[in-house]
Structures are given as C-alpha cells and as structure tokens.
Enzyme design. Structure first.
Site, PDB file in Angstrom:
ATOM      1  N   GLY A  27       1.209  -0.385   0.338  1.00 24.21           N
ATOM      2  CA  GLY A  27       0.041   0.025   0.408  1.00 24.21           C
ATOM      3  C   GLY A  27       0.987   1.416   0.036  1.00 24.21           C
ATOM      4  CB  ALA A  28       4.461   2.105  -1.053  1.00 22.60           C
ATOM      5  N   GLY A  29       1.442   2.988  -2.135  1.00 25.15           N
ATOM      6  CA  GLY A  29       1.317   4.560  -3.055  1.00 25.15           C
ATOM      7  C   GLY A  29      -0.583   5.322  -1.964  1.00 25.15           C
ATOM      8  N   GLY A  30      -0.438   5.091  -0.956  1.00 30.24           N
ATOM      9  CA  GLY A  30      -1.636   5.567  -0.528  1.00 30.24           C
ATOM     10  C   GLY A  30      -1.686   6.442   0.718  1.00 30.24           C
ATOM     11  CG  PHE A  31      -4.093   9.156   3.987  1.00 25.34           C
ATOM     12  CD1 PHE A  31      -3.158  10.106   3.654  1.00 25.34           C
ATOM     13  CD2 PHE A  31      -4.970   8.857   4.892  1.00 25.34           C
ATOM     14  CE1 PHE A  31      -3.673  11.429   4.563  1.00 25.34           C
ATOM     15  CE2 PHE A  31      -4.560   9.502   6.219  1.00 25.34           C
ATOM     16  CZ  PHE A  31      -3.991  11.065   6.028  1.00 25.34           C
ATOM     17  CG  LEU A  32      -0.218   4.635   7.017  1.00 22.79           C
ATOM     18  CD1 LEU A  32      -0.009   5.639   8.360  1.00 22.79           C
ATOM     19  CD2 LEU A  32      -1.064   3.908   8.022  1.00 22.79           C
ATOM     20  CE1 TYR A  81     -10.675  -0.970   6.633  1.00 27.18           C
ATOM     21  CE2 TYR A  81     -12.246   0.078   7.724  1.00 27.18           C
ATOM     22  CZ  TYR A  81     -10.473  -0.449   7.366  1.00 27.18           C
ATOM     23  OH  TYR A  81      -9.572   0.388   8.164  1.00 27.18           O
ATOM     24  CE  LYS A 118      -7.027  -3.554   8.549  1.00 25.16           C
ATOM     25  NZ  LYS A 118      -5.553  -3.333   7.277  1.00 25.16           N
TER      26      LYS A 118
END
Length: 374
Positions: A12-17, A157, A161
């Site tokens: 998820g390196a391209g996401g917000f966090l 979700y 999770k």
C-alpha cells in the site's frame, strides 16, 4: 534499534499512510532498499522521494496482493514487511468476496510469503473499527488493550480487518524456512487525518455544495480521538524497530496496540470544523435530522436496496451502523504503545492542524472549480 542496512517492504506504498511511512523511513533510517508494493505506483511518488532518498534503493513492485508468487518475489531477501494495503469501505459498497480477498486472503498469502522467504518481522496496519462501536452504541472513553468489549461487527471492512489482524497475531512465532521465527504485531490507529485524507476532501466538497456550511452528522458529545497521519507513520516505524530489538520483540510480538495522539477529543463533525474553520467554513448547529429519523431512513433504504439486489446492487449513502459509528463516544489511549514500542507523537495537535488546514487550503480552489463545472 535501527533498521540500517535492512530491506523493507511497504504494501500500500502508494496510499495515504503508505507514502508517509516510506518518506519517514527514508528520512530517519539508512535502509538498503525499500520496496514500494502496490497494485499501481505512480511515477510521481518515486520522483517526490528523490530529495530524501540518499543511498537507499527504491524498488517498485506492482501487482495484486492476492498473487502468491508475486508476493514471494517481492519479499525475497527482505527482513521486514509493513502491511498497510487494504480496501477501506465504511458503506459496504464493495462486494464481500472482493474485500475479503484483499484484506484477509491477501494478508494470509503475505504471511506465508514471509515464512517462505525468511522475513523476520511483520507489522500489520489494523483499524480502530475492529473494536466497533457495536450496534448498541456502547461508548468507550480512553480505552486500553486489556478492556473487554462486545463488538458484534457489522461492516464487512471491520470484519475483514479483524480477521487479518487475528491471522497476523497467530502467525507470531512461526518457524521460517531458515529456522528463525517470525515476529508480528498489529497497530490499531484511530481515524487518520492529514494531508491527502480523501474523507476530509469529501466533507469539504459537501460543505461547498451547502454554501460553505459543514453538515453535522455527529452529536457534539460523541467524542472520538482522531490521529494525525505523521504520528501513525511514526508508530509503524517504532513497531518495526521494536520487533528487531531482542528485548522489545518479546514484549511486543503477537500483540496489538492502539495508536492515537494528543488531538483533542471531539466529535467527527466538530473535528471537520476544527480543521476547516480557518478556511471560512461554518457548521450546522444541530444534527441534520434527529437520530431516530436517521435510523428510520437507513432502515427503509436498506430494505429497498435488499429488495432490488437480485437485479442490481444499490449502495445506500448512509447505513445504521455508520450513524452509530458517528454518534458513539469512542476513544483510546496510546500508553501501552509508548511503553512497549517507545511510541510518542512526533507532531502536536497545533502542528498537525496547521499542516492539514494548509493542505486543504491548497485543495480548496480545485474543489470549487469542480463544483463550478458541474
């Protein structure tokens, strides 16, 4: 304990966090390589990191997290994985098979890849929503990891999770192919805000349509404690360091931690106003509708959507569980993360608010232009 010389994988390196964590790793750790794993990684992301890259190699790993062979290749030679990638959905807009495939199956396959490729440490990004609130709206104030709470999760979700977290913590201590053992932990951040938060942009767009007045969807007394994205990234870095440290590894391994900061405890709606009021936005004094009306409307919409589902999938704009989430006091302490991981917020509320409002100020003309063209 430093991560100097390590090969790090960030999903998820391209996401917000994810983007924030990658930058923090580059700024504070002399890692040998950081692998940016995502379905798509924009070239602009790599370019934007050139100013702090130093001697660290940045490798782009594009692929589906449900692809076991792709995950094995991406993990080969790595020593730690920060698993942030997930489908975030609080409206049940995504088919269950899709969200389960990414949030549960993807996590399981990634854990298996770590065992097969001798990755020693695994930090999982969980969510405060694995706790609830439950459908009864039972409140929690300054909750801790030890407290019991009957969550009875409703969102797909939240369920996926929680299952991803459970599998992560169960994998702690698994024997690697080289005879070592995998160390895992999970972080449960509060609602994450800051530069790049798409939820804040959505609320600002709604307010623009409402003549610069934010909608009130939360009672003022339904206080929560949002957390700034920079502090969440710091919590991940501290968790990674702790799992490498032999002493902290034994204390933190196999456990979950709440990650919050010193952002004031306010309702979701009042938080939106706190970061947008400097831009000239006002907020409704009272709820848009009484809570009982909201629940009644949600019930009717859910029934209608269920009736037509055999023909077409319709996602209601609001659900009863979302109304409950927005109107339940729900806050948690970060003191155990401070004790076991060495976590402490890097950014004060004043600094976090300044940065967030500054970003929103830059986005505001774009949002107004979008509204003008519609």
């Amino acid at each position: 304990m430093s991560l100097t010389g390590e090969v790090v994988v960030v999903t998820g390196a391209g996401g917000f966090l994810g983007k924030r964590l990658v930058r923090l790793l580059l700024e504070e750790e002399k890692t040998a390589e950081i692998r940016l794993l995502d379905l798509r990684v924009q070239p602009q992301l790599v370019e934007s990191l050139e100013d702090c890259r130093g001697d660290t190699e940045l490798s782009v790993c594009e692929g589906d997290i449900r692809d076991a062979e792709f995950l094995r290749r991406s993990c080969r030679g790595a020593s730690i994985v920060f698993h942030i990638a997930a489908i975030i959905d609080v409206k049940d807009a995504v088919e269950y098979s899709e969200i389960h495939g990414v949030n549960v199956k993807g996590t399981q396959l990634l854990l298996e890849a770590c065992v097969q490729e001798n990755v020693a440490s695994f930090v999982y990004t969980s969510s405060i929503e694995v706790m609830g609130p439950n459908p009864r709206g039972e409140p929690i104030v300054d909750g801790t990891e030890d407290m019991a709470y009957e969550s009875a999760l409703k969102f797909a979700y939240s369920k996926t999770k929680m299952e991803g977290e459970r599998r992560t913590l169960q994998a702690h201590g698994e024997v690697l192919q080289n005879g070592g053992r995998l160390a895992t932990c999970a972080l449960r951040p509060m609602y994450i805000y800051g530069e790049g938060c798409r939820f804040l942009l959505g609320h600002m767009a709604d307010a623009i349509r409402n003549k610069d007045v934010l909608y009130r969807m939360s009672r003022p007394e339904a206080r929560v404690n949002p957390v700034y994205v920079g502090n969440v990234a710091s919590g991940h870095l501290q968790a990674g360091r702790a799992l490498k440290d032999p002493q902290k590894r034994s204390a933190a391994g196999g456990k979950f931690y709440f990650i919050s900061d010193d952002t004031p405890h306010v309702s979701y709606s009042d938080f939106n106003h706190a970061v947008m009021s400097p831009l000239g936005f006002d907020i409704q004094r009272d709820l848009m509708f009484p809570l009982w009306v909201m629940y009644a409307v949600c019930f009717i919409m859910a029934a209608l959507c269920a009736a037509v589902r055999p023909l077409v999938r319709v996602v209601p704009p609001l659900t009863g569980q979302l109304v409950t989430m927005l109107n339940t006091p729900f806050s948690f302490s970060y003191q155990r993360a401070r004790r076991d991981l060495g976590y402490a917020p890097r950014y004060t509320w004043e600094e976090a608010r300044r940065r967030t409002t500054g970003w929103l100020a830059a986005e505001l003309p774009k949002e107004r232009e979008k509204m003008r063209k519609k």
